[in-house]
Design an enzyme around this catalytic site. Structure first.
Site, mmCIF file in Angstrom:
data_model
loop_
_atom_site.group_PDB
_atom_site.id
_atom_site.type_symbol
_atom_site.label_atom_id
_atom_site.label_comp_id
_atom_site.label_asym_id
_atom_site.label_seq_id
_atom_site.Cartn_x
_atom_site.Cartn_y
_atom_site.Cartn_z
ATOM 1 N N LYS A 112 0.825 -1.215 0.000
ATOM 2 C CA LYS A 112 0.000 0.000 0.000
ATOM 3 C C LYS A 112 0.863 1.271 0.000
ATOM 4 C CE LYS A 112 -4.267 -2.044 1.632
ATOM 5 N NZ LYS A 112 -3.890 -3.470 1.747
HETATM 6 C C1 LIG Z 1 -4.504 -4.518 1.119
HETATM 7 C C2 LIG Z 1 -3.745 -5.797 1.023
HETATM 8 C C3 LIG Z 1 -4.099 -6.811 0.104
HETATM 9 C C4 LIG Z 1 -5.327 -6.716 -0.791
HETATM 10 O O1 LIG Z 1 -5.219 -5.723 -1.760
HETATM 11 P P1 LIG Z 1 -6.498 -5.254 -2.599
HETATM 12 O O2 LIG Z 1 -6.022 -4.146 -3.455
HETATM 13 O O3 LIG Z 1 -7.528 -4.832 -1.591
HETATM 14 O O4 LIG Z 1 -6.969 -6.410 -3.390
HETATM 15 C C5 LIG Z 1 -3.296 -7.933 0.040
HETATM 16 N N1 LIG Z 1 -2.242 -8.095 0.852
HETATM 17 C C6 LIG Z 1 -1.870 -7.153 1.750
HETATM 18 C C7 LIG Z 1 -0.694 -7.399 2.623
HETATM 19 C C8 LIG Z 1 -2.604 -5.968 1.869
HETATM 20 O O5 LIG Z 1 -2.240 -5.042 2.779
#
Ligand SMILES: *Cc1c(COP(=O)(O)O)cnc(C)c1O
Length: 466
Positions: A112
């Protein structure tokens, strides 16, 4: 570039407004009216570019009306210089033609950061230009909150209030939020659960009168278009590193709200040769059930070892549904209004089209642990539980061993020590050196009752110009 709503009724907006808006006024999500398309020749000419420069090439068409090229370049240089690896998104080989792309070299050790480090800078840039201020309010059960706080810590025109459920997030995750210093950062521990936090955020967006009209709320969850945009870049980066665009690639993506994998779908539409996209879910498998049986149906939330993928509905899936319906906003609106009441299906030919675009798999906790253990025994490489789900799905769904298969490594294993322990390994994942003192850093947060007026009162009193 103009942006339109997936429900067809809200006004089209330019990039700046989309950045500040979040949900469209008709309840839809914003998507670009049209996508840039790059020829193979052009993509080929990007080989060897540093990550920030590649990011500029891929993203500039989306922002060019709002930001001069030099300013955007500078912003990208700053954004990706905070990552702790020179390649920014390095590839690690697991097997012949099988790879993990490590997207966890940013400040909070999860992918993120790629989007939120940029989002904070974009917001501050646009707000400075407009002489405006916003309050970011969000609820988190873990990764999003810390990435948002890190992304906004230096923003002059943003105050950020993140609600987390008191004593219900892991210590690493809490400390990643509460040890970040900055006058504009406010952590609120709510005496309730994650749903309570989310409800309060939703209610506050619905009625912002508690801010007295002096500032406005902004959202940083994955419905924000700018987050998706930033995630398109690393698909290009991985491909170019492995011989693309002259050969196609397969990607497996640990998926919750469908943001990260939707970015891969866009990369393909923008001209990158991708022959397979695998949706990898945990037991919260609404997407896998839809892909397997054309039924989109909400089930109870299950708590799993991969908490960042624990969802009931997948918010960004609406953006794909919009394309599957020939960008007919009225059809999407009707479908999703029905989906809120019970199971829905789409016309068979549309569903078949979706199955051409994506493969899918759902992986339970036991198989997640087995995969962590297998890969450690095979390579002495430690996967976090989310990435493990991606690797398992990649291995189950792979169609062509001649095509490089790249799993998106979404988090560092040290964020999820419980899953590693549960997989039976005695090795303990270590935090990277630059974070080794996390448990000694001073924490700052305020515990509040599970009461929306108390939370709103706190925000009204503590934002910068209150
Ligand atoms: C947010 C997240 C996901 C999922 O991502 P999306 O874009 O919501 O599909 C997967 N793995 C981790 C570690 C995350 O923080």
């Amino acid at each position: 570039m103009r942006y339109i709503s997936t429900r067809g009724e809200a006004p089209a907006l330019g990039f700046e407004d989309v950045l500040l808006t979040g949900l469209a006024t008709d309840g839809g999500l914003y998507v670009p009216e049209s996508l840039p398309h790059f020829s193979l020749e052009e993509i080929r000419s990007w080989r060897g570019l540093p990550y920030a420069e590649l990011a500029y090439k891929v993203m500039y068409p989306f922002v060019e009306d709002a930001i001069p090229a030099d300013d955007f370049r500078k912003m990208l240089d700053e954004t990706y210089s905070v990552f702790s690896h020179r390649a920014v998104a390095p590839l690690v080989q697991l097997d012949t033609n099988e790879w993990v792309m490590e997207l966890f070299r940013g400040p909070t050790l999860a992918f993120k950061d790629f989007a939120l480090q940029l989002l904070g800078r974009l917001l501050d840039y646009v707000l400075e230009k407009r002489n405006q201020h916003v309050v970011i309010m969000g609820a988190t059960s873990g990764d999003t909150g810390s990435a948002a706080i890190e992304g906004c810590r230096r923003c002059e025109h943003v105050d950020i209030f993140i609600l987390h459920p008191h004593q219900r997030v892991s210590e690493v995750q809490r400390r990643q939020m509460t040890t970040v210093q900055g006058d504009n950062i406010h952590n609120i521990a709510v005496k309730g659960n994650f749903d309570d936090c989310q409800r309060m955020v939703k209610e506050s967006f619905g009625n912002q009168s508690f801010l007295g009209g002096k500032t406005q709320l902004a959202a940083v969850n994955s419905i924000n278009w700018a987050r998706i945009m930033a995630q398109i870049v690393y698909y290009f980066q991985a491909s170019l590193a492995l011989g693309g665009p002259d050969r196609s690639m397969a990607f497996s993506v640990p998926t919750g709200n469908f943001g990260d994998i939707f970015a891969g779908y866009l990369a393909k539409k923008m001209g990158l040769p991708i022959s397979q996209l695998v949706i990898a879910t945990n037991r919260n498998d609404i997407l896998h059930r839809f892909m397997s049986g054309n039924k989109y149906e909400q089930h109870q939330l299950e708590h799993t070892l991969s908490p960042s993928m624990d969802i009931m509905v997948s918010s960004n899936f609406e953006r794909l549904l919009f394309d599957l319906h020939g960008r007919d906003g009225a059809a999407v609106k009707a479908l999703l209004e029905n989906a809120a009441k019970g199971p829905v299906s789409i016309e068979d030919y549309r569903w078949k089209h979706a199955r051409k675009l994506f493969d899918s798999d759902a992986v339970d906790d036991k198989t997640t642990c087995d995969t962590i253990r297998d890969v450690y025994e095979q390579n002495e490489y430690l996967l976090d539980p989310h990435t493990a789900i991606g690797v398992r799905a990649a291995r189950n769904c792979r169609r062509d061993s001649a095509v490089p298969m790249i799993t998106l490594g979404t988090a560092h294993p040290a964020k999820f020590p419980d899953a590693i322990a549960e997989s039976g390994l005695s090795v303990k994942p270590q935090l990277p050196a630059h974070m080794a003192d996390l448990f000694e850093r001073e924490e700052r947060y305020t515990v509040l009752d599970n009461n929306v007026s108390e939370v709103q009162g706190f925000i009204a009193k503590h934002w910068k110009n209150a």
